[in-house]
Motif scaffolding. Sequence first.
Motif, mmCIF file in Angstrom:
data_model
loop_
_atom_site.group_PDB
_atom_site.id
_atom_site.type_symbol
_atom_site.label_atom_id
_atom_site.label_comp_id
_atom_site.label_asym_id
_atom_site.label_seq_id
_atom_site.Cartn_x
_atom_site.Cartn_y
_atom_site.Cartn_z
ATOM 1 N N ALA A 61 8.261 21.384 0.754
ATOM 2 C CA ALA A 61 7.690 20.613 -0.360
ATOM 3 C C ALA A 61 8.787 19.911 -1.152
ATOM 4 O O ALA A 61 8.629 18.760 -1.581
ATOM 5 N N THR A 62 9.917 20.601 -1.351
ATOM 6 C CA THR A 62 11.036 19.988 -2.072
ATOM 7 C C THR A 62 11.629 18.838 -1.266
ATOM 8 O O THR A 62 11.954 17.781 -1.825
ATOM 9 N N ARG A 63 11.779 19.025 0.026
ATOM 10 C CA ARG A 63 12.278 17.928 0.885
ATOM 11 C C ARG A 63 11.372 16.705 0.767
ATOM 12 O O ARG A 63 11.843 15.571 0.656
ATOM 13 N N GLN A 64 10.075 16.956 0.800
ATOM 14 C CA GLN A 64 9.123 15.856 0.715
ATOM 15 C C GLN A 64 9.235 15.145 -0.635
ATOM 16 O O GLN A 64 9.190 13.900 -0.705
ATOM 17 N N SER A 65 9.385 15.914 -1.698
ATOM 18 C CA SER A 65 9.525 15.319 -3.025
ATOM 19 C C SER A 65 10.812 14.506 -3.143
ATOM 20 O O SER A 65 10.826 13.421 -3.734
ATOM 21 N N MET A 66 11.899 15.016 -2.572
ATOM 22 C CA MET A 66 13.168 14.294 -2.606
ATOM 23 C C MET A 66 13.067 12.986 -1.824
ATOM 24 O O MET A 66 13.589 11.947 -2.244
ATOM 25 N N GLU A 67 12.389 13.036 -0.694
ATOM 26 C CA GLU A 67 12.220 11.810 0.097
ATOM 27 C C GLU A 67 11.379 10.795 -0.663
ATOM 28 O O GLU A 67 11.678 9.599 -0.672
ATOM 29 N N ARG A 68 10.332 11.275 -1.308
ATOM 30 C CA ARG A 68 9.477 10.384 -2.099
ATOM 31 C C ARG A 68 10.261 9.741 -3.236
ATOM 32 O O ARG A 68 10.120 8.542 -3.519
ATOM 33 N N LEU A 69 11.110 10.520 -3.907
ATOM 34 C CA LEU A 69 11.922 9.993 -5.002
ATOM 35 C C LEU A 69 12.905 8.943 -4.485
ATOM 36 O O LEU A 69 13.131 7.912 -5.136
ATOM 37 N N SER A 70 13.486 9.207 -3.323
ATOM 38 C CA SER A 70 14.419 8.245 -2.736
ATOM 39 C C SER A 70 13.735 6.920 -2.434
ATOM 40 O O SER A 70 14.270 5.846 -2.715
ATOM 41 N N TRP A 71 12.525 6.974 -1.897
ATOM 42 C CA TRP A 71 11.760 5.757 -1.643
ATOM 43 C C TRP A 71 11.410 5.058 -2.962
ATOM 44 O O TRP A 71 11.508 3.832 -3.067
ATOM 45 N N LEU A 72 10.973 5.829 -3.944
ATOM 46 C CA LEU A 72 10.547 5.262 -5.215
ATOM 47 C C LEU A 72 11.654 4.448 -5.869
ATOM 48 O O LEU A 72 11.426 3.344 -6.381
ATOM 49 N N LEU A 73 12.887 4.986 -5.847
ATOM 50 C CA LEU A 73 13.999 4.353 -6.558
ATOM 51 C C LEU A 73 14.777 3.366 -5.701
ATOM 52 O O LEU A 73 15.710 2.726 -6.190
ATOM 53 N N ASP A 74 14.397 3.226 -4.439
ATOM 54 C CA ASP A 74 15.101 2.291 -3.563
ATOM 55 C C ASP A 74 15.022 0.875 -4.119
ATOM 56 O O ASP A 74 13.930 0.366 -4.401
ATOM 57 N N GLY A 75 16.162 0.241 -4.283
ATOM 58 C CA GLY A 75 16.228 -1.129 -4.790
ATOM 59 C C GLY A 75 16.533 -1.229 -6.271
ATOM 60 O O GLY A 75 16.994 -2.280 -6.744
ATOM 61 N N SER B 28 0.821 -1.210 0.000
ATOM 62 C CA SER B 28 0.000 0.000 0.000
ATOM 63 C C SER B 28 0.852 1.256 0.000
ATOM 64 O O SER B 28 0.484 2.263 -0.602
ATOM 65 N N THR B 29 1.981 1.215 0.692
ATOM 66 C CA THR B 29 2.838 2.388 0.832
ATOM 67 C C THR B 29 4.296 1.980 0.700
ATOM 68 O O THR B 29 4.637 0.797 0.746
ATOM 69 N N PHE B 30 5.172 2.986 0.570
ATOM 70 C CA PHE B 30 6.602 2.712 0.551
ATOM 71 C C PHE B 30 7.037 2.084 1.867
ATOM 72 O O PHE B 30 7.883 1.183 1.893
ATOM 73 N N GLU B 31 6.480 2.574 2.972
ATOM 74 C CA GLU B 31 6.872 2.041 4.273
ATOM 75 C C GLU B 31 6.530 0.568 4.389
ATOM 76 O O GLU B 31 7.276 -0.213 4.973
ATOM 77 N N GLU B 32 5.407 0.167 3.802
ATOM 78 C CA GLU B 32 5.037 -1.249 3.827
ATOM 79 C C GLU B 32 5.970 -2.066 2.948
ATOM 80 O O GLU B 32 6.303 -3.213 3.279
ATOM 81 N N ARG B 33 6.400 -1.492 1.838
ATOM 82 C CA ARG B 33 7.340 -2.202 0.956
ATOM 83 C C ARG B 33 8.687 -2.387 1.638
ATOM 84 O O ARG B 33 9.371 -3.379 1.438
ATOM 85 N N GLY B 34 9.088 -1.401 2.449
ATOM 86 C CA GLY B 34 10.345 -1.498 3.181
ATOM 87 C C GLY B 34 11.526 -0.950 2.410
ATOM 88 O O GLY B 34 11.432 -0.586 1.237
#
Length: 374
Positions: free
Chosen positions: A275-289, A20-26
């Motif tokens: 907002a930029t910090r939040q976007s950067m964090e989201r991108l980091s989660w998205l590309l993790d792995g 459901s979320t990045f946190e759930e994916r780990g």
Amino acid sequence: MTGTSAISQVADVVQDMVPSTFEERGTTIPFTTPELAYSRLRRGARGSLEVLVNGFSGGRCTYVFPWASIPQVVRLTLHDKALHAEISYSDATTPDKIRLAAYRVARTGLGGPELIDMASRSIEQEVTEKLASSFFLMLKVIEATGVNTDRATLALININSPEGKAMVRQAFRRLGDGIGTTPEVCHQRITELGDVIQPIGFEIEGQRGRLRQLLHRLNQFRDEVVRGESGGTARTLADVAQLTLRIGNGIIADIDRDIAGIVRYVTDWDSRLPATRQSMERLSWLLDGWTYVCDLWEDTNSDRSVPKRQRINEIMRIIPVVPRSEANSGVRTETGDPQRRQTRIVQQNEDWRTGQIDHEMAARLGRLNARTPS
């Protein structure tokens, strides 16, 4: 049961298996112990840490272990014992925190000289990229404030030269006067913004940050899979990569567009930087792995001893599926979702069944980790 209803039921099951979320994916953990390769760390429902391990001991499922129990469940390498302890101590549960924890452990030397070199080079590179980001932002300020609008000149300017320093001072003075603050505050904001956007840098050859470069690698991976493979598995890989690219490129485009209006950005600092910090964090989660996926794929191209079909199956086991919260439309499911396929792939490393460390595999994982930071 008709074919249509069977596909519909499979699709329903697939949707249930997508996180459901990045946190759930780990978050991917750069362990070198083979049984824990590409495992993910997340915070469980009750707040305690847990590890998701695909294909543990040759099994067909994703196993979930309490984080604290890992040293008892698996015989860890010295490096991984230290990494486990460091993550526990620092409570690192995000991609960025895991990456920093991995750097600290790598520099102890427990993972060998390659990991020491990787960590040192990565840290030095990040420092250089922060300086470069601040430099290009200062050029934007110089141009936006009208101190110098000649782009050919700006491309060659040395801001550490007397002339360059004079331009910077004048630009920040004009910017401060325009928005009702001091030049020092403006300079501080530009420096802080440079630190925040360092992982993406700028779409300029040689100035792309770590995450922007990874998107370029992912784009090449997708294209090569589409050109060279056919069938449901390849389509699924390409679809997941394409969805990730669409979201990731959209995030970066939004950040680039905001920064292009640098005067307005600094003016609306209190709302825009968070907002930029939040976007950067989201991108980091998205590309993790995805770093590991690209590394495995490139290894296939350089090492012909591993059949490409086998490597694709290995990639399917670890592919970072986009969570539901990040996409309204799922991946094609007529031949099975990536998460569903992951549970079908049996690991072929016989030593995993004996509980002994496969030192050759550990060395291979170490080489992959040494090439690319997590």
